[in-house]
Design an enzyme around this catalytic site. Structure first.
Site, PDB file in Angstrom:
ATOM      1  N   GLY A 261       0.839  -1.198   0.000  1.00 29.83           N
ATOM      2  CA  GLY A 261       0.000   0.000   0.000  1.00 29.83           C
ATOM      3  C   GLY A 261       0.866   1.237   0.000  1.00 29.83           C
ATOM      4  N   SER A 262       0.304   2.322   0.506  1.00 30.13           N
ATOM      5  CA  SER A 262       1.023   3.600   0.417  1.00 30.13           C
ATOM      6  C   SER A 262       2.167   3.657   1.428  1.00 30.13           C
ATOM      7  CB  SER A 262       0.051   4.748   0.702  1.00 30.13           C
ATOM      8  OG  SER A 262      -0.323   4.716   2.067  1.00 30.13           O
ATOM      9  N   LYS A 264       2.706   6.135   3.312  1.00 26.02           N
ATOM     10  CA  LYS A 264       2.172   6.761   4.532  1.00 26.02           C
ATOM     11  C   LYS A 264       1.628   5.695   5.492  1.00 26.02           C
ATOM     12  CE  LYS A 264      -1.060  10.452   5.716  1.00 26.02           C
ATOM     13  NZ  LYS A 264      -2.428   9.960   5.903  1.00 26.02           N
ATOM     14  N   VAL A 265       0.778   4.809   4.966  1.00 29.47           N
ATOM     15  CA  VAL A 265       0.201   3.771   5.831  1.00 29.47           C
ATOM     16  C   VAL A 265       1.271   2.740   6.205  1.00 29.47           C
ATOM     17  CG1 VAL A 265      -1.581   1.975   6.004  1.00 29.47           C
ATOM     18  CG2 VAL A 265      -2.090   4.127   4.835  1.00 29.47           C
ATOM     19  N   GLY A 266       2.115   2.404   5.241  1.00 27.78           N
ATOM     20  CA  GLY A 266       3.150   1.398   5.482  1.00 27.78           C
ATOM     21  C   GLY A 266       4.110   1.793   6.587  1.00 27.78           C
ATOM     22  N   GLU A 283       5.719  -3.364   0.955  1.00 31.50           N
ATOM     23  CA  GLU A 283       5.773  -3.026  -0.479  1.00 31.50           C
ATOM     24  C   GLU A 283       5.027  -1.718  -0.640  1.00 31.50           C
ATOM     25  OE1 GLU A 283       7.531  -4.534  -2.475  1.00 31.50           O
ATOM     26  OE2 GLU A 283       7.660  -6.627  -1.834  1.00 31.50           O
ATOM     27  N   CYS A 317       2.186  -0.351  -8.872  1.00 38.30           N
ATOM     28  CA  CYS A 317       3.257   0.292  -8.099  1.00 38.30           C
ATOM     29  C   CYS A 317       4.516   0.374  -8.956  1.00 38.30           C
ATOM     30  CB  CYS A 317       3.492  -0.403  -6.773  1.00 38.30           C
ATOM     31  SG  CYS A 317       3.738  -2.126  -6.927  1.00 38.30           S
TER      32      CYS A 317
HETATM   33  C1  UN1 Z   1       1.976  -4.007  -7.798  1.00 38.05           C
HETATM   34  O1  UN1 Z   1       1.706  -3.095  -8.565  1.00 38.05           O
HETATM   35  O2  UN1 Z   1       1.677  -3.923  -6.580  1.00 38.05           O
HETATM   36  O3  UN1 Z   1       5.723  -6.014 -11.879  1.00 38.05           O
HETATM   37  C2  UN1 Z   1       2.591  -5.277  -8.210  1.00 38.05           C
HETATM   38  C3  UN1 Z   1       4.519  -5.820 -12.031  1.00 38.05           C
HETATM   39  C4  UN1 Z   1       3.578  -6.882 -11.527  1.00 38.05           C
HETATM   40  C5  UN1 Z   1       3.309  -6.706 -10.069  1.00 38.05           C
HETATM   41  C6  UN1 Z   1       2.942  -5.340  -9.657  1.00 38.05           C
HETATM   42  N1  UN1 Z   1       4.175  -8.167 -11.757  1.00 38.05           N
HETATM   43  O4  UN1 Z   1       4.084  -4.833 -12.565  1.00 38.05           O
END
Ligand code: UN1
Length: 523
Positions: A261-262, A264-266, A283, A317
């Site tokens: 997640g973000s 901030k929360v992490g 993450e 992400c």
């Molecule tokens: C995510 O966005 O939290 O590498 C994971 C990637 C994907 C996983 C993304 N295999 O874009």
């Protein structure tokens, strides 16, 4: 003729007047999801004592189905149930655990399409990406099956005669997985497959906006565990809001908490878990850059950038947020990108040919508008896009900025790609590294000296360091995660499995004497 007209009319009627649930009733029936009364907690039985939460279709913000979510009381009971189930599971040999994971994999493969469709419907990503997400879970289950023959420990030479030193890798107990809306299935898959092969039980707290995905997956896991006469509470689920997530983070029964997640929360989750000496895998946010050198294949780069910046409507992400281009090829690349962006079909993620679906929520549309406003305030330019299209739809956008602008420091989690120029590779690397986050990065070049600088000590400071591929779309075989404000966690492949284990250093004395280490005499 009449039959054909009737068929077209009925398709039109279904598309126009039926609710999302009715249009996809076959899919939902098959996965055991109903329009109302879905129980959002599974701890061996399906229940839920929290509030009723709607699962919303981001295409039209219509309620797809309702879920009776979980409460902190449900979590309290579920944590005990997982722990009981794990006592049985940990006794299985590791290869036997692998066989159960193989059966889970088969259950997913049989339901690849319907599961992918539910991901698309609830999250809003296009169907090929929805299916890709289930495939990613299938892949990690296969990887975990392989690991079930390879959770090897080391034998270490002992300095004491008649002593044997070795490492054991035992399960931690319970792994809590708090997953995010943008990968409502795959990231749970990474964690649960590896946690399970290592002998742990798993408790899943999904994002509040993607409960249906988690219910559908948990049903399949339940069925597989029952078929193997194993306690299904091993893979428990508690849907709900922040209160459930916070309770999970602070509960000592969750030996490891994996949070996506973000930042901030992490940051808070990390502190709370550390405060009770639990383990965490974080993450968090990324602010990923892609560097284009003057010597690279520009067409290849343009294709990669399109997927990296527009794929999943900019909600990975790993999405490329900053494009750092050698000044001599900037105009050429931008021409290509503007052309490519103008051909992107935006629309219903289930429609063939659509590349960009809606944003997940209307709040994300606000973040999009807000970011554009900031670009303008700081003297940046909108090169392409910059328009909210109604509902949750926005136009993927290219901006022209300076690397030190404040807006470039923040991850907005929308399809806005900030572009900028550089003169030397060193300068480009320093722009790449000069943000708080450190998840993914990519360099486009054909020169070995650039490649090796990029992956070396003076290169990218990210956890994922790519060459001639996009920043997103990582395979499961490598460790996934990032440095700095991304949280430092690593999941999925490589030796990430070790984090789901308690490492034992065992020294066994079979000599009958008592020689001490460091040659100490204590007579
Ligand atoms: C995510 O966005 O939290 O590498 C994971 C990637 C994907 C996983 C993304 N295999 O874009």
């Amino acid at each position: 003729m009449f039959r054909q007209t009737r068929a077209i009319a009925s398709r039109f009627y279904r598309a126009r007047y039926l609710s999302t649930f009715e249009r996809h009733r076959d899919t939902f029936d098959r996965l055991g999801i109903s329009k109302a009364g879905n129980k959002g907690v599974f701890d061996g039985e399906w229940k839920g004592s929290g509030s009723i939460i709607p699962a919303v279709n981001p295409v039209n913000n219509e309620v797809i189905a309702e879920v009776v979510s979980g409460s902190t009381n449900d979590l309290d009971v579920a944590l005990d149930r997982v722990s009981e189930a794990q006592k049985q599971w940990r006794e299985l040999t590791v290869p036997k655990r692998g066989q159960v994971l193989l059966a889970m994999r088969d259950a997913l493969v049989k339901n690849l399409e319907p599961l992918g469709k539910v991901v698309s419907l609830e999250m809003g990503k296009i169907l090929p990406e929805g299916i890709g997400e289930i495939q990613e879970y299938v892949d990690i289950l296969e990887y975990a099956l392989g690991l079930s023959r390879m959770l090897n420990g080391q034998v270490i030479p002992s300095e004491r005669p008649g002593h044997y030193m070795l490492e054991t890798w035992n399960p931690l107990g319970t792994v809590g997985v708090i997953s995010a809306f943008n990968f409502p299935v795959a990231v749970y898959g990474w964690n649960s497959a590896i946690a399970l092969v290592a002998g742990n039980g798993v408790l899943w707290k999904p994002a509040p906006t993607t409960p249906l995905c988690s219910i559908a997956i948990t049903r399949l896991l339940e069925k597989t565990l029952r078929e193997h006469q194993l306690p299904p509470a091993l893979c428990s689920l508690v849907t709900g809001g922040n209160e459930v997530g916070s309770a999970l983070a602070s509960d000592p029964r969750a030996d490891l908490v994996s949070f996506t997640g973000s930042t901030k929360v992490g940051r808070e989750v990390g502190k709370v878990v550390q405060g009770r000496f639990g383990k965490s895998i974080l993450e968090l946010g990324g602010n990923n850059a892609l560097i284009v050198m003057d010597d690279c294949d520009i067409d290849l780069a343009a294709r990669a950038i399109l997927f990296a910046a527009v794929g999943t409507a900019g909600q990975r992400c790993t999405t490329t947020r900053r494009l750092i281009v050698h000044e001599s090829v900037y105009d050429k690349l931008m021409d290509k990108l503007v052309k490519a962006y103008s051909q992107v079909k935006i629309g219903d993620p289930l429609e063939a040919g659509v590349l960009c679906g809606p944003l997940h929520t209307s709040a994300a549309v606000e973040a999009y508008k807000d970011t554009l406003e900031k670009v303008k305030q700081e003297g940046g330019e909108i090169l392409y896009g910059g328009e909210a299209l109604g509902g949750n739809f926005v136009k993927p956008t290219l901006t022209r900025v300076k690397p030190d602008m404040q807006v470039v420091q923040n991850e907005a989690f929308v399809p806005i790609l900030h572009t900028m120029t550089f003169k030397t590779l060193d300068e480009a690397i320093s722009i790449n590294n000069n943000v708080a986050q450190g998840l993914s990065s990519s360099l486009f070049t054909n020169k070995p000296e650039n490649i090796f600088k990029w992956i070396g000590p003076a290169g990218s400071d990210c956890g994922i360091i790519n060459v001639n591929i996009p920043t997103n779309g990582a395979e499961i075989g490598g460790a996934f995660g990032g440095e700095k404000a991304t949280g430092g966690g690593r999941e999925s492949g490589s030796d990430a499995w070790k984090q789901y284990c308690r490492r034992g250093t065992c020294t066994i004395n079979y000599s009958g004497a008592l020689p001490l280490a460091q040659g100490i005499s204590f007579e």
